[in-house]
Design an enzyme around this catalytic site. Structure first.
Site, short mmCIF file in Angstrom:
data_model
loop_
_atom_site.label_atom_id
_atom_site.label_comp_id
_atom_site.label_asym_id
_atom_site.label_seq_id
_atom_site.Cartn_x
_atom_site.Cartn_y
_atom_site.Cartn_z
N GLY A 66 0.80 -1.22 0.00
CA GLY A 66 0.00 0.00 0.00
C GLY A 66 0.83 1.27 0.00
CG LEU A 67 0.38 6.05 -0.99
CD1 LEU A 67 1.52 5.86 -1.95
CD2 LEU A 67 -0.72 6.85 -1.67
CG HIS A 68 4.17 1.61 3.42
ND1 HIS A 68 5.45 2.00 3.61
CD2 HIS A 68 4.19 0.63 2.51
CE1 HIS A 68 6.25 1.28 2.86
NE2 HIS A 68 5.52 0.43 2.16
CB ALA A 69 5.69 5.82 6.35
CB ALA A 114 3.28 8.59 1.98
#
Lengths: 89, 573
Positions: free
Chosen positions: A13-16, A19
């Site tokens: 996913g679009l984690h830290a 991002a």
């Protein structure tokens, strides 16, 4: 104004980390950058904004850019999604 | 008032090694910040404070990027710095000072809290995990507005007790050369744990120290291998652990030299040492530590890392592990969730360890099981002959039949789609419930191998809950009953000509490994860090010496006798 629909392809996913890459890239352009997802709209240059989307792998979102370098910015940002943010995993 | 009573906690081992030192508790200083109003004339000053604080914290973060070869950490720190300069945060903080006339501390506090709340409610596991990073940025900023210098009062050689440690705090702490870490929260995947493993700081997690009065400066011993934490240890315990720590260090340095030597005893009989693996981060150590592939791949992280656990993600994960194993095989244990590793939707159980876990849960959640098996069979197409499947928590033979039926279905489906797979994957069971050990003679007819999980076998045989502090001293895998069950299992396997491995913590103790070899079990799997030490002992003794030891151990009546024999054996040869 230009926009494009993209899908998060990263496994986790679009984690830290992704991002952070996204915000870093977007901040290099003058244009305003927004991300629309499930009716939410966040500032794409705000790392906390992007993280609160908590976008999982497979999530669809719309990238919206407005400003003098909007086309180039959109191209570069969409490329990031395509390349899974250049992450190994 | 100081409490001198010895107190023992039994936590979850997270990073190997023994730490001896004094307690230093990391407590949250900035709890709530109150909404304090300021005069209009002070607005300018408070905005200035915010901007100065931001510079200060940012320069402190920059200095942290010192650990070489840790790109992940660098990226985490970059994200922290981006958070400091987040345009939305900036405008919100400024507006709270200018328009609402709040003091800078509260403007920061309430701005960040909005985001923290959003992330905690997001339902995404990683987002919840990451809130600790944002909390730490918030607290650093608030601290910096007071122009307090960053500083942990912890000193070299102390043992840090925390509820949870943020990645950046972890880096500060590691610079100070602390002797160990005890955390109340935190999973095995948390960055603090992974970092402590790579830095060699002993670490124990899931210790509920916070419920008791633990005083800074008290003596403490932590054992990152067993998960024991002893506050105010007796003089005797201290001496014992000091000796063990010295021994461990010496042995480890020497032992690493053995990693590349052939896997043979002094008299030339072959053995195989494999690694127990849970995270991809552990894979680089396989070669340096001399592991011959992976005897136990724990797969629960797949469940926790992503909420979807789809087939593709698993295929990728298993593929990476098999690649790292090279020529050697990988035994994949099916999801062993339940018990202490609870799936989100499982309801509360009074006795989770005697409850819905392992194969019991998998057979109720067929889709989960089918997906996992499909992923394993798909991967096997690229790594033919190298994949093995291990079924956890089996207590009845019909559970094996049910899993095998599903395997057959999965294979049929893949064949229909022309997807290549290995049709001869070995399927084995964990021998961890005493019923299976006692019935092993019959069980052996239905499986391709046995893998003895000594931790759970101990817990179930001795009726000792591993997590219960009151009885943790009764939990001991060296109990004579466990050796007997292992012996029974080995004999049954021999009768049916199937291999036996031991993959519990027991195998990671050199003398115990020697004893297992003496019983004819020459295939052992353990945490990678223990392999060199075990290998050095096995290589430097003869099979006969080990057989003598195991013969004697099998005749013992009490635990003390086992220890005498194991310690005596080491001294003897």
């Amino acid at each position: 104004m230009v926009s494009k629909k993209v899908v998060v392809k990263n496994e986790s996913g679009l984690h830290a980390r992704p991002a952070s890459v996204l915000v870093k890239t977007a901040s290099r352009f003058k244009s305003d950058f927004f991300i629309k997802m499930y009716g939410y709209k966040v500032n794409g240059k705000s790392i906390l904004g992007v993280m609160t989307l908590a976008a999982e792998s497979g999530a669809e979102m719309e990238l919206i850019l407005e400003g003098p370098d909007e086309k180039e910015a959109l191209e570069k940002i969409a490329e990031l999604f395509e390349n899974k943010f250049n992450m190994a995993s | 008032m100081k409490d001198f009573h010895t107190k023992v906690f039994s936590g979850r081992p997270a990073a190997h090694g023994i730490g001896i030192g004094k307690v230093w508790t990391l407590r949250d200083e900035s709890s709530a910040v109150h909404p304090e109003k300021i005069a209009e004339s002070d607005i300018e000053k408070h905005i200035g404070k915010f901007e100065k604080a931001r510079e200060l914290v940012s320069s402190e973060y920059e200095k942290l990027k010192y650990i070489p070869e840790d790109e992940e950490l660098e990226e985490i720190i970059d994200a922290q710095i981006q958070t400091l300069y987040d345009p939305e945060v900036t405008s919100s903080v400024k507006s709270k000072i200018e328009k609402d006339q709040f003091a800078v501390e509260y403007a920061i506090f309430s701005t960040f809290n909005d985001y923290i709340q959003l992330m905690e409610n997001s339902g995404s596991a990683w987002a919840k995990d990451r809130t600790i990073d944002i909390v730490s940025v918030r607290d650093e900023l608030i601290r910096a507005t007071k122009e307090k210098k960053k500083g942990y009062a912890v000193k070299k050689g102390e043992i840090v007790f925390a509820e949870e440690i943020s990645p950046t705090a972890m880096v500060y702490l590691s610079r100070i050369n602390i002797a160990g870490i005890v955390m109340e929260k935190g999973g095995l995947t948390s960055h603090a744990v992974i970092l402590s493993q790579s830095l060699g700081i002993p670490c124990v997690i899931n210790v509920h120290w916070n419920r008791y009065n633990i005083y800074d400066g008290s003596d403490v011993i932590i054992d990152g291998t067993t998960g024991q934490v002893i506050i105010n240890p007796t003089w005797k315990q201290k001496e014992q652990y000091k000796r063990r720590r010295e021994d461990e260090q010496k042995r480890f340095e020497k032992a690493l030299e053995w990693a590349n030597k052939p896997d043979k005893t002094e008299c030339g009989s072959q053995f195989t040492l494999r690694a127990n693996i849970e995270f991809l981060e552990e894979l680089p150590r396989l070669n340096t530590h001399g592991a011959k592939g992976i005897g136990l791949l724990r797969t629960e992280t797949v469940l926790f890392d992503s909420e979807k656990f789809n087939v593709e993600q698993q295929v990728e994960f298993y593929g990476k592990v098999l690649e790292a194993a090279g020529q050697n095989s990988v035994t994949i244990r099916l999801f062993d969730a339940g018990g202490d590793k609870i799936l989100d939707d499982s309801s509360f159980e009074d006795n989770p360890f005697l409850g819905w876990r392992g194969v019991r849960m998998l057979l109720d959640k067929r889709k989960l099981l089918r997906n996992q098996l499909e992923a394993i069979y798909r991967v096997s197409g690229h790594f033919s002959g190298k994949v093995k499947i291990l079924i956890p928590m089996v207590s009845r033979i019909d559970e094996i039949r049910s899993v095998k039926e599903i395997c057959t279905n999965v294979m049929k489906n893949l064949a229909r789609q022309d997807i290549p797979f290995d049709e001869n994957i070995s399927i084995g069971v964990m021998v961890e419930v005493p019923s299976i050990a006692l019935m092993s003679e019959f069980v052996a007819k239905y499986v391709d191998f046995f893998s003895i999980g000594t931790n759970d076998l101990t817990q179930y045989t001795l009726a000792v809950d591993r997590g219960n502090e009151k009885i943790s001293h009764l939990f001991d895998s060296f109990h004579p009953a466990i050796w007997r069950l292992i012996k029974i299992t080995k004999e049954s396997a021999d009768k049916h000509n199937i291999p036996v491995t031991v993959c519990g913590e027991m195998a990671s103790k050199p003398e115990a490994a020697a004893c297992l070899l003496g019983m004819g079990i020459n295939d052992l799997s353990m945490n990678t860090g223990s392999i060199p030490a075990v290998k050095s002992v096995l290589c430097s003794h003869t099979y006969k010496e080990m057989k003598d030891l195991s013969d004697k151990i099998l005749e013992t009546e009490e635990l003390d006798q086992v220890y005498e024999l194991l310690e005596g054996w080491r001294a003897l040869y």
